[in-house]
Write a protein that holds these residues in place. Structure first.
Motif, PDB file in Angstrom:
ATOM      1  N   PHE A 157     -10.741 -10.541  -0.428  1.00 34.42           N
ATOM      2  CA  PHE A 157      -9.584  -9.825  -0.463  1.00 34.42           C
ATOM      3  C   PHE A 157      -8.042  -9.295   1.341  1.00 34.42           C
ATOM      4  CE2 PHE A 157     -11.781  -8.652  -3.687  1.00 34.42           C
ATOM      5  CZ  PHE A 157     -11.462  -8.778  -5.082  1.00 34.42           C
ATOM      6  N   TYR A 158      -6.793  -9.244   0.593  1.00 33.78           N
ATOM      7  CA  TYR A 158      -6.387  -8.672   1.788  1.00 33.78           C
ATOM      8  C   TYR A 158      -5.781  -7.475   2.193  1.00 33.78           C
ATOM      9  CZ  TYR A 158      -3.409 -11.651  -0.361  1.00 33.78           C
ATOM     10  OH  TYR A 158      -1.968 -12.131  -1.116  1.00 33.78           O
ATOM     11  N   GLU A 159      -5.771  -6.987   2.856  1.00 30.37           N
ATOM     12  CA  GLU A 159      -4.900  -5.761   3.175  1.00 30.37           C
ATOM     13  C   GLU A 159      -3.474  -6.128   2.605  1.00 30.37           C
ATOM     14  OE1 GLU A 159      -6.448  -6.519   5.366  1.00 30.37           O
ATOM     15  OE2 GLU A 159      -7.261  -4.262   6.004  1.00 30.37           O
ATOM     16  N   THR A 160      -2.668  -5.049   1.462  1.00 29.74           N
ATOM     17  CA  THR A 160      -1.015  -4.945   1.654  1.00 29.74           C
ATOM     18  C   THR A 160      -0.237  -3.375   2.270  1.00 29.74           C
ATOM     19  OG1 THR A 160      -1.707  -4.576  -1.094  1.00 29.74           O
ATOM     20  CG2 THR A 160      -0.999  -6.913  -0.577  1.00 29.74           C
ATOM     21  N   GLU A 161      -1.072  -2.838   1.602  1.00 28.06           N
ATOM     22  CA  GLU A 161      -0.700  -2.074   1.871  1.00 28.06           C
ATOM     23  C   GLU A 161      -1.474  -0.423   2.577  1.00 28.06           C
ATOM     24  OE1 GLU A 161       2.865   0.164   0.243  1.00 28.06           O
ATOM     25  OE2 GLU A 161       3.142  -2.321  -1.487  1.00 28.06           O
ATOM     26  N   GLN A 162      -0.868   0.905   3.563  1.00 28.66           N
ATOM     27  CA  GLN A 162      -1.971   1.266   3.699  1.00 28.66           C
ATOM     28  C   GLN A 162      -1.013   2.496   4.150  1.00 28.66           C
ATOM     29  OE1 GLN A 162      -3.449   0.209   7.352  1.00 28.66           O
ATOM     30  NE2 GLN A 162      -2.574  -0.017   8.745  1.00 28.66           N
ATOM     31  N   PHE A 163      -2.409   3.383   4.036  1.00 30.18           N
ATOM     32  CA  PHE A 163      -1.574   4.956   3.932  1.00 30.18           C
ATOM     33  C   PHE A 163      -2.122   6.017   5.086  1.00 30.18           C
ATOM     34  CE2 PHE A 163      -2.188   9.981   2.686  1.00 30.18           C
ATOM     35  CZ  PHE A 163      -0.308  10.312   2.903  1.00 30.18           C
ATOM     36  N   LEU A 164      -1.542   6.885   5.911  1.00 31.11           N
ATOM     37  CA  LEU A 164      -2.509   7.350   6.628  1.00 31.11           C
ATOM     38  C   LEU A 164      -2.327   9.112   7.079  1.00 31.11           C
ATOM     39  CD1 LEU A 164      -0.765   5.557  10.390  1.00 31.11           C
ATOM     40  CD2 LEU A 164      -2.599   4.606   8.084  1.00 31.11           C
ATOM     41  N   ASP A 165      -3.836   9.571   7.563  1.00 35.71           N
ATOM     42  CA  ASP A 165      -3.657  10.828   6.575  1.00 35.71           C
ATOM     43  C   ASP A 165      -2.643  11.348   7.970  1.00 35.71           C
ATOM     44  OD1 ASP A 165      -5.482  11.091   9.431  1.00 35.71           O
ATOM     45  OD2 ASP A 165      -7.082  11.204   8.025  1.00 35.71           O
ATOM     46  N   LYS A 166      -2.610  12.629   8.088  1.00 33.24           N
ATOM     47  CA  LYS A 166      -2.300  13.525   8.707  1.00 33.24           C
ATOM     48  C   LYS A 166      -2.993  13.242  10.157  1.00 33.24           C
ATOM     49  CE  LYS A 166      -2.333  18.811   6.847  1.00 33.24           C
ATOM     50  NZ  LYS A 166      -3.284  18.732   6.335  1.00 33.24           N
ATOM     51  N   ASP A 167      -4.248  13.178  10.469  1.00 31.56           N
ATOM     52  CA  ASP A 167      -3.797  12.291  11.974  1.00 31.56           C
ATOM     53  C   ASP A 167      -4.354  11.388  12.056  1.00 31.56           C
ATOM     54  OD1 ASP A 167      -4.837  15.244  12.073  1.00 31.56           O
ATOM     55  OD2 ASP A 167      -6.812  14.162  11.801  1.00 31.56           O
ATOM     56  N   GLY A 168      -2.838  10.209  11.344  1.00 32.05           N
ATOM     57  CA  GLY A 168      -2.610   8.817  11.727  1.00 32.05           C
ATOM     58  C   GLY A 168      -4.901   8.091  11.650  1.00 32.05           C
ATOM     59  N   GLY A 179      -2.599 -11.967  -5.032  1.00 34.69           N
ATOM     60  CA  GLY A 179      -1.713 -11.512  -4.040  1.00 34.69           C
ATOM     61  C   GLY A 179      -0.849 -11.133  -4.775  1.00 34.69           C
ATOM     62  N   GLN A 180      -1.583 -10.402  -6.194  1.00 40.43           N
ATOM     63  CA  GLN A 180      -0.192  -8.992  -6.596  1.00 40.43           C
ATOM     64  C   GLN A 180      -0.153  -8.088  -5.201  1.00 40.43           C
ATOM     65  OE1 GLN A 180      -1.625  -8.812 -10.775  1.00 40.43           O
ATOM     66  NE2 GLN A 180      -4.212  -7.818  -9.742  1.00 40.43           N
ATOM     67  N   SER A 181       0.433  -7.129  -5.852  1.00 42.21           N
ATOM     68  CA  SER A 181       0.671  -5.963  -4.876  1.00 42.21           C
ATOM     69  C   SER A 181      -0.832  -5.152  -4.410  1.00 42.21           C
ATOM     70  CB  SER A 181       1.382  -4.973  -5.728  1.00 42.21           C
ATOM     71  OG  SER A 181       0.588  -4.274  -6.228  1.00 42.21           O
ATOM     72  N   LEU A 260       3.945 -13.856  -1.632  1.00 38.71           N
ATOM     73  CA  LEU A 260       4.675 -15.239  -1.535  1.00 38.71           C
ATOM     74  C   LEU A 260       3.704 -16.239  -0.474  1.00 38.71           C
ATOM     75  CD1 LEU A 260       8.532 -15.195  -2.935  1.00 38.71           C
ATOM     76  CD2 LEU A 260       6.289 -15.626  -3.945  1.00 38.71           C
ATOM     77  N   ASP A 261       3.663 -15.533   0.548  1.00 36.70           N
ATOM     78  CA  ASP A 261       3.273 -16.275   1.780  1.00 36.70           C
ATOM     79  C   ASP A 261       2.014 -15.234   2.815  1.00 36.70           C
ATOM     80  OD1 ASP A 261       4.689 -17.961   1.369  1.00 36.70           O
ATOM     81  OD2 ASP A 261       6.138 -17.265   2.284  1.00 36.70           O
ATOM     82  N   GLN A 262       0.756 -15.560   2.698  1.00 37.79           N
ATOM     83  CA  GLN A 262      -0.326 -14.209   2.608  1.00 37.79           C
ATOM     84  C   GLN A 262      -0.003 -14.528   4.428  1.00 37.79           C
ATOM     85  OE1 GLN A 262      -4.016 -15.799   1.381  1.00 37.79           O
ATOM     86  NE2 GLN A 262      -5.207 -13.831   2.643  1.00 37.79           N
ATOM     87  N   ASP A 263       0.303 -15.587   4.808  1.00 36.36           N
ATOM     88  CA  ASP A 263       0.400 -15.778   6.518  1.00 36.36           C
ATOM     89  C   ASP A 263       1.270 -14.753   7.129  1.00 36.36           C
ATOM     90  OD1 ASP A 263       1.597 -18.010   4.690  1.00 36.36           O
ATOM     91  OD2 ASP A 263       1.414 -18.908   6.618  1.00 36.36           O
ATOM     92  N   LYS A 264       2.479 -14.325   7.091  1.00 39.28           N
ATOM     93  CA  LYS A 264       3.041 -13.781   6.969  1.00 39.28           C
ATOM     94  C   LYS A 264       3.731 -12.603   6.502  1.00 39.28           C
ATOM     95  CE  LYS A 264       5.982 -17.973   7.627  1.00 39.28           C
ATOM     96  NZ  LYS A 264       5.409 -18.969   9.079  1.00 39.28           N
ATOM     97  N   TRP A 265       2.497 -11.816   5.970  1.00 36.13           N
ATOM     98  CA  TRP A 265       2.301 -10.872   4.913  1.00 36.13           C
ATOM     99  C   TRP A 265       2.161  -9.882   6.566  1.00 36.13           C
ATOM    100  CZ3 TRP A 265       4.314  -8.325   1.369  1.00 36.13           C
ATOM    101  CH2 TRP A 265       4.016  -7.208   0.821  1.00 36.13           C
ATOM    102  N   ASN A 266       2.969  -8.745   6.387  1.00 38.64           N
ATOM    103  CA  ASN A 266       2.540  -7.265   7.224  1.00 38.64           C
ATOM    104  C   ASN A 266       2.399  -6.379   6.390  1.00 38.64           C
ATOM    105  OD1 ASN A 266       3.479  -8.914  10.630  1.00 38.64           O
ATOM    106  ND2 ASN A 266       4.884  -8.473   9.626  1.00 38.64           N
ATOM    107  N   VAL A 267       1.230  -5.979   6.906  1.00 33.26           N
ATOM    108  CA  VAL A 267       0.501  -4.353   6.165  1.00 33.26           C
ATOM    109  C   VAL A 267       1.778  -3.323   6.301  1.00 33.26           C
ATOM    110  CG1 VAL A 267      -1.099  -3.306   5.810  1.00 33.26           C
ATOM    111  CG2 VAL A 267      -1.950  -5.202   6.826  1.00 33.26           C
ATOM    112  N   LYS A 268       2.237  -3.065   5.283  1.00 37.59           N
ATOM    113  CA  LYS A 268       2.958  -2.068   5.093  1.00 37.59           C
ATOM    114  C   LYS A 268       2.430  -0.767   5.252  1.00 37.59           C
ATOM    115  CE  LYS A 268       6.838  -0.487   2.328  1.00 37.59           C
ATOM    116  NZ  LYS A 268       7.797  -1.111   0.909  1.00 37.59           N
ATOM    117  N   THR A 269       3.199   0.085   6.286  1.00 36.40           N
ATOM    118  CA  THR A 269       1.989   1.330   6.460  1.00 36.40           C
ATOM    119  C   THR A 269       2.719   3.032   6.614  1.00 36.40           C
ATOM    120  OG1 THR A 269       1.290   0.178   8.640  1.00 36.40           O
ATOM    121  CG2 THR A 269       1.114   2.787   8.142  1.00 36.40           C
ATOM    122  N   TRP A 270       2.039   3.601   5.197  1.00 37.83           N
ATOM    123  CA  TRP A 270       3.382   4.849   4.974  1.00 37.83           C
ATOM    124  C   TRP A 270       2.079   5.693   5.826  1.00 37.83           C
ATOM    125  CZ3 TRP A 270       7.084   4.822   0.649  1.00 37.83           C
ATOM    126  CH2 TRP A 270       6.399   3.325   0.435  1.00 37.83           C
TER     127      TRP A 270
END
Ligand code: DHY
Length: 309
Positions: A157-168, A179-181, A260-270
């Motif tokens: 598995f690989y990361e697509t998105e992440q969420f950070l708490d109050k302290d980062g 390859g889904q979201s 579409l391209d796992q090697d180009k994917w940047n994990v989206k940070t919220w």
């Protein structure tokens, strides 16, 4: 370890007849089999015997999450090398499987071959209710998020998105194998005990999401409509969350992206200040129940729910 994909979930319900009414008659899941304390269901595009097993039990919760692996013997060996002892297991339609507690105590099943059943993909007259298409993802709660992420990365598995708490600090991760979201979302829990938040079925059309609310309202099950319809910020999916008659949660979901391209994917940070939009892109408030309630998980060694008194 060659995990091919998320395959199915086994969820505990207290009354199989009532669960059959909710999941089959109202939501439109297809029944593959009903045997004793088990009901085997699938979505319209799933050729496999089941993706949702409802198991009669004394209280709600997760019995296990199942993945298809390329080579069961090899997977079992690799689990042993990680100090995880997997027990032999069998299901209707699955002759050979192994079951184990993952590193954070999530009950997990691996198998390679499941019986295939009739193809109703284009038998549109058989698509009923919300027209569930296929199991899309699961959402888990664990104590040591980093530990769990490391395990799932080992499985491919690989990361697509992440969420950070109050302290980062990392608070929620969304990961995919195919390859889904996301195929799996994992949140850090303040509890020592792991939990199961929900499973999600993909639908083709936002109209199906609206239909879920219309169907439940007209069956006078207003309390089963928990959250939405809405659009997530994370994953961009359109969604609705329902609670079954035992309070297990199920989401219907559509219109997320694919990688579409796992090697180009940047994990989206919220970040924490984006919480409102991360959850609901339209900024609608999230019900307390969704934020605070989930169901316990079984310990495969004892068959009992963890931390449940
Ligand atoms: C979110 C939850 C999900 C999902 C995608 C995004 C974010 C949120 O509601 O906070 O269950 O599938």
């Amino acid at each position: 370890m060659d995990v091919l994909r998320l395959s199915h979930v086994c969820v505990r319900v207290t009354d199989i007849e009532k669960a059959s009414y909710f999941y089959e008659d109202l939501l439109g899941f297809k029944e593959s089999d009903k045997k004793g304390d088990y009901l085997y269901l699938r979505g319209n595009e799933e050729l496999q015997h089941h993706s949702l097993i409802l198991k009669k039990a004394g209280s709600p919760g997760l019995a296990y999450i199942a993945y298809r692996v390329k080579d069961l013997d090899k997977a079992k060996e690799e689990l042993e090398s990680l100090g995880i002892h997997a027990l032999k297991f069998k299901e209707e339609g699955v002759e050979d499987a192994v079951i184990f507690n993952d590193p954070e105590g999530i009950p997990t099943l691996y198998y390679t071959n499941m019986e295939y059943v009739d193809d109703i993909r284009m038998k549109f007259y058989m698509h009923k209710g919300v027209s569930p298409v296929r199991l899309a993802h699961v959402n888990l709660m664990v104590k040591n998020l980093e530990n769990e992420i490391e395990f799932y990365k080992r499985l491919g598995f690989y990361e697509t998105e992440q969420f950070l708490d109050k302290d980062g600090k990392l608070s929620v991760i969304w990961m995919t194998r195919i390859g889904q979201s996301h195929d799996i979302a994992i949140a850090r829990s303040s509890s020592k005990v792991p939990g199961f938040h929900h499973e999600t079925y993909y639908v083709h059309d936002v109209r199906d999401i609206i239909r879920a609310a219309d169907i439940l309202a007209s069956a006078e099950l207003w309390d089963s409509i928990e959250r939405g319809p809405g659009r997530h910020g994370v994953t961009q999916g359109l969604y609705i969350y329902l609670r079954d008659l035992d309070k297990n949660r199920i989401e219907f979901f559509t219109a997320d992206y694919i990688v579409l391209d796992q090697d180009k994917w940047n994990v989206k940070t919220w970040t924490y200040d984006q919480l409102r939009f991360r959850s609901d892109f339209w900024g609608r408030p999230i019900p307390e129940s969704w934020l605070k309630e989930w169901v316990p998980v079984e310990d495969v060694a004892t068959g009992k729910l963890r931390g449940w008194s």
